[in-house]
Scaffold this active site. Structure first.
Site, PDB file in Angstrom:
ATOM      1  N   THR A 155      -1.788   2.127   6.652  1.00 25.86           N
ATOM      2  CA  THR A 155      -1.176   1.000   5.972  1.00 25.86           C
ATOM      3  C   THR A 155      -1.073  -0.148   6.961  1.00 25.86           C
ATOM      4  OG1 THR A 155       0.715   0.303   4.609  1.00 25.86           O
ATOM      5  CG2 THR A 155       1.195   1.680   6.520  1.00 25.86           C
ATOM      6  N   GLY A 156      -0.939  -1.352   6.439  1.00 24.78           N
ATOM      7  CA  GLY A 156      -0.864  -2.516   7.317  1.00 24.78           C
ATOM      8  C   GLY A 156      -2.064  -3.417   7.152  1.00 24.78           C
ATOM      9  N   ARG A 169     -11.331 -10.629  -1.466  1.00 26.00           N
ATOM     10  CA  ARG A 169     -11.019  -9.919  -0.220  1.00 26.00           C
ATOM     11  C   ARG A 169     -10.741  -8.438  -0.476  1.00 26.00           C
ATOM     12  NH1 ARG A 169      -6.454  -6.712   1.772  1.00 26.00           N
ATOM     13  NH2 ARG A 169      -6.529  -6.789   4.050  1.00 26.00           N
ATOM     14  N   THR A 191       0.840  -1.203   0.000  1.00 29.36           N
ATOM     15  CA  THR A 191       0.000   0.000   0.000  1.00 29.36           C
ATOM     16  C   THR A 191       0.869   1.245   0.000  1.00 29.36           C
ATOM     17  OG1 THR A 191      -1.705  -1.131   1.302  1.00 29.36           O
ATOM     18  CG2 THR A 191      -1.791   1.273   1.255  1.00 29.36           C
ATOM     19  N   GLY A 243      -9.482  -4.839   1.685  1.00 26.60           N
ATOM     20  CA  GLY A 243      -8.958  -4.272   2.909  1.00 26.60           C
ATOM     21  C   GLY A 243      -9.498  -2.879   3.145  1.00 26.60           C
TER      22      GLY A 243
END
Length: 341
Positions: A252-253, A229, A201, A231
């Site tokens: 981010t993450g 999926r 990202t 996010g």
């Protein structure tokens, strides 16, 4: 695009040159004001992305244009885990997500988009040319093609193909952090040999010369994810949020845990209550730790933020995260504070 080691050398040079003081950027009192414009973005890839954004900002351009042009640099590179060069899902197909938001609460996003080089630009078209905020899947692709975006081949980049082939040997799908990216856990950023985490990202927020804020976020999603999926990156209020009266934030993450706390919106609301950008990011990271408990040790989440005064800050769960800053004083790559020592 420069490789990762060249990024580190470039950041070390700018640090030695004293172009931007980390203390000035992250610890100065709230009443102090940085000279705008200013742009910040996640990870070391942000150094090159910020250069493109700065070409817009330094000539009096709009923050919205800057945050689009900036992350397009990262999307176009096959040497980074963002864009069509990123790792695929379990089926071997790359799907892209992106969001963008301006100073007037206008926002747009795309999700589960395939074979389009610049999802951030499609997200902006959604914002400006449709009555909607988000388009997904085939519908997003049809819209992009109708707007003149060419369909790319859909072939995996050499690095992504190799990573996918390695992953298929065991097909493990679990979060692993602080290891080299050799086909292991796709949830978290993976640590490379030089100590920096691989990532999927890039988020960017900026303030222009008029004091207006905008932000962008674009991703190829977590490698080897389940088909379909999504996010946090394309979700306004999770991966990105801008309130021109208060500030802007991007994340981010591990996106699932950013979504749980409406991460970027929560950071902005914490700044509204009077916290500095760094303190606001820290507060929401601590909230994630309270929710995840011991599991928080196995994931990475980080936030970067800028407030209306032009003060910037960031905070992460673990070490290894970095963010790039560009102001009239120059550029720097900063490793912010983190929860787990």
């Amino acid at each position: 695009m420069l490789n990762r080691r060249k990024f580190i050398k470039a950041s070390a040079f700018t640090s030695v040159a004293g172009l931007v003081s980390q203390q000035l950027l992250t610890n100065e009192p709230e009443e102090a004001v940085l000279n705008n414009p200013v742009v910040i973005s996640t990870w070391d890839a942000g150094l090159e992305a910020n250069k493109a954004a700065w070409e817009v900002l330094s000539t009096g351009g709009r923050a919205l244009d800057a945050v689009e042009k900036g992350v397009m640099v990262t999307e176009a590179s096959i040497n980074c885990c963002v864009g069509l060069g990123g790792n695929p899902d379990r089926e071997g197909r790359v799907t892209l997500d992106a969001s963008i938001m301006d100073e007037n609460y206008n926002c747009g996003s795309v999700a589960f988009l395939e074979r389009i080089k610049h999802p951030i630009s499609v997200a902006r078209r959604v914002m400006e040319k449709t009555p909607h905020v988000m388009l997904v899947g085939d519908g997003a692709q049809q819209f992009a093609v109708a707007e003149g975006f060419p369909l790319e081949s859909g072939e995996l980049s050499p690095d992504a193909k190799k990573a996918y082939e390695n992953w298929l040997k065991k097909s493990e799908y679990k979060p692993v952090i602080n290891i080299e990216n050799k086909g292991h856990g796709p949830f978290a950023p993976q640590q490379l040999e030089n100590g920096d985490w691989n990532h999927d990202t890039i988020g960017m927020v900026a303030m222009d010369a008029k004091g207006n804020l905008s932000g962008s976020c674009t991703t190829s999603g977590m490698g080897f994810k389940m088909r379909g999926r999504l996010g946090d990156s394309p979700i306004i209020g999770a991966g990105l949020f801008v309130d021109n009266e208060v500030g802007a934030c991007t994340a981010t993450g591990q996106g699932e845990d950013v979504i749980r706390v409406a991460g970027s919106h929560s950071v902005v609301e914490a700044m509204r209550s009077g916290l500095s950008p760094e303190a606001a990011c820290k507060k929401i990271i601590e909230r994630i730790v309270r929710i995840k408990k011991e599991q928080a040790k196995d994931i990475q989440v980080a936030f970067i933020a800028i407030n209306k005064k032009g003060v910037v800050g960031a905070y992460a769960l673990h070490k290894g995260f970095s963010y790039a800053v560009r102001t009239t004083k120059g550029e720097q790559l900063i490793k912010p504070k983190h929860y787990f020592k």
